[in-house]
Design a protein around this motif. Structure first.
Motif, short mmCIF file in Angstrom:
data_model
loop_
_atom_site.label_atom_id
_atom_site.label_comp_id
_atom_site.label_asym_id
_atom_site.label_seq_id
_atom_site.Cartn_x
_atom_site.Cartn_y
_atom_site.Cartn_z
N ALA A 102 0.82 -1.21 0.00
CA ALA A 102 0.00 0.00 0.00
C ALA A 102 0.85 1.27 0.00
O ALA A 102 1.94 1.31 0.57
CB ALA A 102 -0.93 0.00 1.21
N SER A 103 0.31 2.28 -0.68
CA SER A 103 0.95 3.60 -0.71
C SER A 103 -0.09 4.67 -0.43
O SER A 103 -1.20 4.63 -0.97
CB SER A 103 1.60 3.85 -2.07
N ASP A 104 0.31 5.62 0.40
CA ASP A 104 -0.54 6.79 0.68
C ASP A 104 0.02 8.05 0.05
O ASP A 104 -0.48 9.14 0.29
CB ASP A 104 -0.65 7.01 2.20
N GLU A 105 1.09 7.89 -0.77
CA GLU A 105 1.79 9.07 -1.28
C GLU A 105 2.08 8.91 -2.78
O GLU A 105 3.23 8.98 -3.22
CB GLU A 105 3.08 9.30 -0.49
N VAL A 106 1.04 8.70 -3.56
CA VAL A 106 1.20 8.54 -5.01
C VAL A 106 1.14 9.91 -5.67
O VAL A 106 0.22 10.70 -5.42
CB VAL A 106 0.13 7.58 -5.58
N ASP A 107 2.12 10.17 -6.52
CA ASP A 107 2.32 11.51 -7.10
C ASP A 107 2.28 11.44 -8.62
O ASP A 107 2.54 10.39 -9.23
CB ASP A 107 3.70 12.01 -6.65
N SER A 142 4.62 8.09 -9.32
CA SER A 142 5.61 7.70 -8.32
C SER A 142 4.96 7.58 -6.95
O SER A 142 4.27 8.50 -6.50
CB SER A 142 6.72 8.76 -8.25
N ALA A 143 5.20 6.44 -6.28
CA ALA A 143 4.79 6.27 -4.89
C ALA A 143 5.93 6.78 -4.03
O ALA A 143 6.93 6.09 -3.83
CB ALA A 143 4.47 4.81 -4.59
N GLY A 232 6.38 21.56 -9.37
CA GLY A 232 4.93 21.54 -9.20
C GLY A 232 4.37 20.18 -8.85
O GLY A 232 3.15 19.99 -8.85
N VAL A 233 5.24 19.22 -8.53
CA VAL A 233 4.75 17.88 -8.16
C VAL A 233 3.99 17.95 -6.85
O VAL A 233 4.16 18.88 -6.04
CB VAL A 233 5.92 16.88 -8.06
#
Length: 269
Positions: A102-107, A142-143, A232-233
């Motif tokens: 799991a990822s909570d930081e997908v960009d 990107s995670a 700006g990511v």
């Protein structure tokens, strides 16, 4: 020429040449070799990623202002990472947020993608663009938690999840791109512009990247090079980071190429 890849109503996959009126003509042959545009109108049931990559090479920290927002020193040489061909996603199909790892930081990351058309090795910067088949839009999803905190010092885990490399909607040949480092590039998240810059801000331009990556290394036809993202990511958003979530819609837009849009959803459990 603007090249698309599509499936017809019978499920067969073809390449097509987009026409000025928005229609397409089927391409016969190998787009990496001998081919021709036929008079047959493309029966487009579904638009696919414009090519199936043989490999995907990513370049990190390749925009000056992005390096600054990441609070990292501009690199002295291109920073290479890889993405698997499993990451490719079609225009319109969802970017899946991982739930098993799991990822909570997908960009999101808007990027100009370069497709190599002929095998090359040890290519000079002056000749590098001769080996380009075309250019397309890419989203180097990107995670960040897996990339930065849980990747053991390597970026690949956070870049390697299924659907993390949407490509499209078309491949534009070099004769229609005056200069790959003179293009406007942007990301629109749910209709809001969150990245808006130009490829002229690359630290290492496209020709330099091809020359460097081909050093003592054969770049085979179908190699996709992701050339970096501007500032700006979501990771750098203020006052809090802006991570992708189910229901979002991400559009990558590059001048002369078009708009690549993908919804965001959760990986099925």
């Amino acid at each position: 020429m603007k090249i698309i890849r599509y499936s017809d109503p019978a499920g067969r996959i073809h390449y097509g040449a987009e026409q000025p009126d928005g229609s397409a003509r089927r391409i016969e042959g190998d787009v990496f070799g001998s081919h021709r545009v036929t008079a047959e109108k493309a029966e487009l049931a579904k638009l696919l990623a414009p090519i199936v990559p043989t490999q995907i090479l990513g370049v990190g920290l390749n925009y000056r202002f992005h390096a600054q927002e990441a609070k990292m020193k501009a690199p002295e040489l291109p920073v290479l990472f890889v993405k698997g061909i499993n990451t490719v996603q079609n225009p319109g199909d969802p970017v899946l947020i991982p739930t098993h790892l799991a990822s909570d930081e997908v960009d999101y990351e808007c990027e100009l993608a370069v497709v190599i058309g002929r095998a090359c090795k040890n290519v000079s910067k002056e000749r590098a663009l001769d080996y380009v088949l075309g250019y397309t839009c890419a989203n180097d999803v990107s995670a960040r938690d897996w990339q930065i905190k849980r990747g053991g010092g390597q970026w690949c885990r956070g870049k390697f999840f299924d659907t993390f490399c949407p490509l499209g909607p078309r491949l534009v040949t070099p004769d229609e791109i005056a200069g790959p480092n003179q293009l406007k590039i942007a990301t629109h998240l749910n209709g809001e512009t969150v990245q808006d810059w130009t490829t002229s801000d690359m630290i290492f331009d496209v020709a330099t990247l091809i020359s460097f990556l081909s050093g003592s290394t054969t770049l085979v036809p179908g190699t996709v090079i992701l050339t970096g993202t501007p500032h700006g990511v979501g990771m750098a958003a203020k006052p809090v980071p802006r991570w992708l979530k189910p229901g979002d819609s991400v559009t990558i837009e590059i001048e002369g190429i078009g708009r690549l849009t993908n919804p965001v959803a959760l990986e099925p459990r």
